[in-house]
Design an enzyme around this catalytic site. Structure first.
Site, PDB file in Angstrom:
ATOM      1  N   LYS A 180     -14.226 -26.076  -0.816  1.00 10.87           N
ATOM      2  CA  LYS A 180     -13.710 -27.367  -0.356  1.00 10.87           C
ATOM      3  C   LYS A 180     -14.797 -28.429  -0.610  1.00 10.87           C
ATOM      4  O   LYS A 180     -15.839 -28.429   0.028  1.00 10.87           O
ATOM      5  CB  LYS A 180     -13.363 -27.310   1.147  1.00 10.87           C
ATOM      6  CG  LYS A 180     -12.662 -28.590   1.594  1.00 10.87           C
ATOM      7  CD  LYS A 180     -13.343 -29.160   2.787  1.00 10.87           C
ATOM      8  CE  LYS A 180     -13.461 -30.608   3.025  1.00 10.87           C
ATOM      9  NZ  LYS A 180     -13.400 -31.626   2.070  1.00 10.87           N
ATOM     10  N   GLU A 255     -27.622 -26.449   4.747  1.00  9.75           N
ATOM     11  CA  GLU A 255     -28.630 -27.370   4.228  1.00  9.75           C
ATOM     12  C   GLU A 255     -28.227 -28.758   4.699  1.00  9.75           C
ATOM     13  O   GLU A 255     -27.146 -29.242   4.351  1.00  9.75           O
ATOM     14  CB  GLU A 255     -28.694 -27.326   2.695  1.00  9.75           C
ATOM     15  CG  GLU A 255     -29.361 -26.079   2.146  1.00  9.75           C
ATOM     16  CD  GLU A 255     -30.757 -25.827   2.678  1.00  9.75           C
ATOM     17  OE1 GLU A 255     -31.433 -26.780   3.123  1.00  9.75           O
ATOM     18  OE2 GLU A 255     -31.170 -24.654   2.672  1.00  9.75           O
ATOM     19  N   CYS A 289     -30.855 -35.599  -0.147  1.00 11.89           N
ATOM     20  CA  CYS A 289     -31.434 -35.038   1.084  1.00 11.89           C
ATOM     21  C   CYS A 289     -32.951 -34.951   0.974  1.00 11.89           C
ATOM     22  O   CYS A 289     -33.648 -34.888   1.975  1.00 11.89           O
ATOM     23  CB  CYS A 289     -30.815 -33.696   1.417  1.00 11.89           C
ATOM     24  SG  CYS A 289     -30.733 -32.601   0.022  1.00 11.89           S
ATOM     25  N   GLU A 390     -32.003 -40.047   9.599  1.00  9.90           N
ATOM     26  CA  GLU A 390     -31.705 -40.047   8.167  1.00  9.90           C
ATOM     27  C   GLU A 390     -30.761 -41.207   7.854  1.00  9.90           C
ATOM     28  O   GLU A 390     -29.672 -41.298   8.416  1.00  9.90           O
ATOM     29  CB  GLU A 390     -31.047 -38.717   7.776  1.00  9.90           C
ATOM     30  CG  GLU A 390     -30.819 -38.624   6.280  1.00  9.90           C
ATOM     31  CD  GLU A 390     -30.165 -37.321   5.846  1.00  9.90           C
ATOM     32  OE1 GLU A 390     -29.160 -36.920   6.450  1.00  9.90           O
ATOM     33  OE2 GLU A 390     -30.660 -36.715   4.885  1.00  9.90           O
TER      34      GLU A 390
END
Ligand code: NDP
Length: 488
Positions: A180, A255, A289, A390
């Site tokens: 997905k 992750e 990331c 972040e």
């Protein structure tokens, strides 16, 4: 947004067939460089579609597992060749769908080809070790065995490389998959799956379903037929994966985010550091990331470093990533754009100094897209949200340190631990950094965002669950070990 009559509709891929969602609803994927342009329509799948995909993967797992590892690797060589033949078209779709510049998109697609070839080669490598038994008449060895059905959920920021670095090892080690992708980049993902399909994989081995994360994504992570789940994306969703998978006792791999620091010491090559901070902080519009988002500079060189950094940042050309000469594309979506703007305002409210950038670009071409100029904040304190959360956009926070010790302390003062870099010419400084930095990727005189496909990739602390992706490390996640003992 206008409805397009020319944009193509992309289907789900279930049990070897390209099929519409059972409810026949589609969703438009739009170009963040021009929100009036529809890149394609994707299926807005419902639970029954995901159910069919999972059953197909379950049904195919026995025969795929029985096929030899070398033969499975041969399929991946074919996929690599097909992806390579279609590299330009797939890269262009990626640029249109999530905004990164065409050269970056081509680089990522070429990376996908290389990853496929790496794991195709795994087909011919060992799948166990012989271990001496204390019984001299016995043979003892280990064998890697597939897990079964792997659920794969990916983000939009690397829509070719991340799906491939999950699907390729899953397949070569004998698992089937239900994939997905992020809705934001699902057309690009569909084109990747087309390459797998065209390589002639047996039906049910790779299944692909598009649709909402909160509906079919959630259903996938909760699905009882899954034997493992691998996820890259936000911490929020990662926690859901962890909760659901651990309650069923299935393997999972996460992750998630980063707040990656770069330390610039007083003896660093400042030009090299500036180049790396710009590349690590602003390429892909800061949506990596591993992006550099905090730069910690020793007092003695702070002013000269910042002067050079600002000078070079002002040269960055922002615009449609398909155009030549554009160095930084738009934010990938309206929601990312709004998040970045929110943090720019927050930084100012918190008392940091916006030295350059952070402006929404306006004017004919820019009004249609999600464009923001690369931003640098000075006078940032460790406790500020712009130094802790972040942002996932082109925003760099500058912090001062009185010495290396303090710089590493600041660098470690985050919940995250994905990537970290230092610029120094002192061997004792870099050795200390390697020892004391809590990050999965520790890079010396190199940008924080570099990743090599043959090396383990993953983070510490809230960035990851500790398992590693890519290279040989992927085998640890996608297989279980059987210890075999044979008495002669
Ligand atoms: P999400 O974590 O929401 O999305 C990642 C993937 O998870 C997508 O495929 C998404 O599907 C799916 N998903 C969403 N909700 C669920 C759910 N309940 N169950 C299962 N799957 C789900 O990230 P966003 O795209 O919303 O980005 C938000 C933030 O996450 C970014 O600003 C950034 O900070 C971080 N991020 C980090 C990444 C990394 O590489 N570490 C990559 C991307 C984001 P759908 O797209 O359909 O919602």
């Amino acid at each position: 947004m206008t409805v397009s009559t020319t944009a193509k509709t992309y289907l789900n891929h279930i049990n070897g067939e390209w099929v519409s969602s059972l409810n026949e609803e589609v969703e438009a994927s739009i170009n963040p460089a021009n929100k009036n342009e529809i890149v394609g329509y994707i299926q807005k799948s419902i639970k029954e579609d995901l159910e069919n995909a999972t059953k197909a993967a379950h049904g195919a797992k026995k025969s795929w597992r029985k096929m030899g590892q070398a033969e499975r690797g041969q399929f991946l060589f074919k996929v690599a060749n097909i992806l390579e033949e279609n590299l330009n078209e797939i890269a262009e779709t990626m640029t249109k769908e999530m905004g990164k510049t065409l050269p970056e998109a081509k680089g990522e697609t070429a990376r996908g080809v290389a990853i496929l070839r790496y794991y195709a080669g795994e087909g011919m490598r060992k799948d166990g070790d012989v271990i001496p038994s204390s019984d001299k008449d016995a043979l003892m060895f280990t064998r890697r065995t597939p897990l079964g059905v792997i659920g794969i959920i990916t983000p939009w920021n690397f829509p070719v490389a991340i799906p491939i670095w999950k699907i390729a090892p899953a397949l070569v080690y004998g698992n089937t998959v239900v994939f997905k992708p992020a809705t934001e980049a699902a057309v690009t993902a569909a084109k990747v799956v087309e390459c797998f399909d065209r390589a002639g994989l047996p039906k049910g081995v790779v299944n692909f379903v598009t649709g909402s994360g909160s509906v079919i994504g959630q259903q996938l992570i909760d699905h009882p037929l899954l034997d493992a789940i691998t996820f890259t994306g936000s911490e929020n969703v990662g926690k859901r994966v962890a909760k659901s998978a651990s309650s069923r006792g299935v393997k999972f791999q996460l992750e998630m985010g980063g707040k990656n620091p770069v330390i610039v010491t007083k003896d660093a090559d400042l030009d090299a550091a500036v180049e790396a901070v710009i590349s690590g902080g602003f390429r892909s519009t800061g949506q990596k990331c591993t992006a550099s988002s905090r730069v910690i500079v020793e007092n003695q060189v702070y002013d000269s470093f910042v002067e050079k950094l600002v000078q070079e940042t002002k040269k960055i050309t922002v615009g449609d990533g398909l155009k030549e000469g554009i160095w930084m594309g738009p934010c990938a979506s309206e929601s990312q754009f709004n998040t970045v703007k929110k943090y720019i305002e927050l930084g100012k409210e918190e008392g940091a100094t916006l030295i350059t950038g952070g402006e929404t670009l306006t004017g004919e071409e820019f009004d249609k897209g999600f464009y923001i100029t690369p931003a640098i904040f000075g006078n940032v304190q460790q406790t500020m949200k712009i130094a802790q959360e972040e942002i996932f956009g082109p925003v760099i926070a500058l912090l001062r340190a009185t010495n290396l010790e303090e710089a590493i302390e600041i660098a470690n003062n985050t919940r995250y631990g994905l990537s970290a870099s230092i610029f120094t010419s002192h061997i004792s400084s870099l050795l200390k950094f390697i020892d004391d930095m809590d990050a999965g990727l520790v890079r010396i005189n190199a940008e924080s965002a570099g990743v090599e496909l043959q090396a383990p990739f993953g983070g510490m602390k809230a960035s990851s669950t500790g398992s590693r992706e890519q290279g040989e490390a992927a085998k640890e996640f996608y297989t279980a070990i059987k210890t075999v003992f044979i008495k002669g």
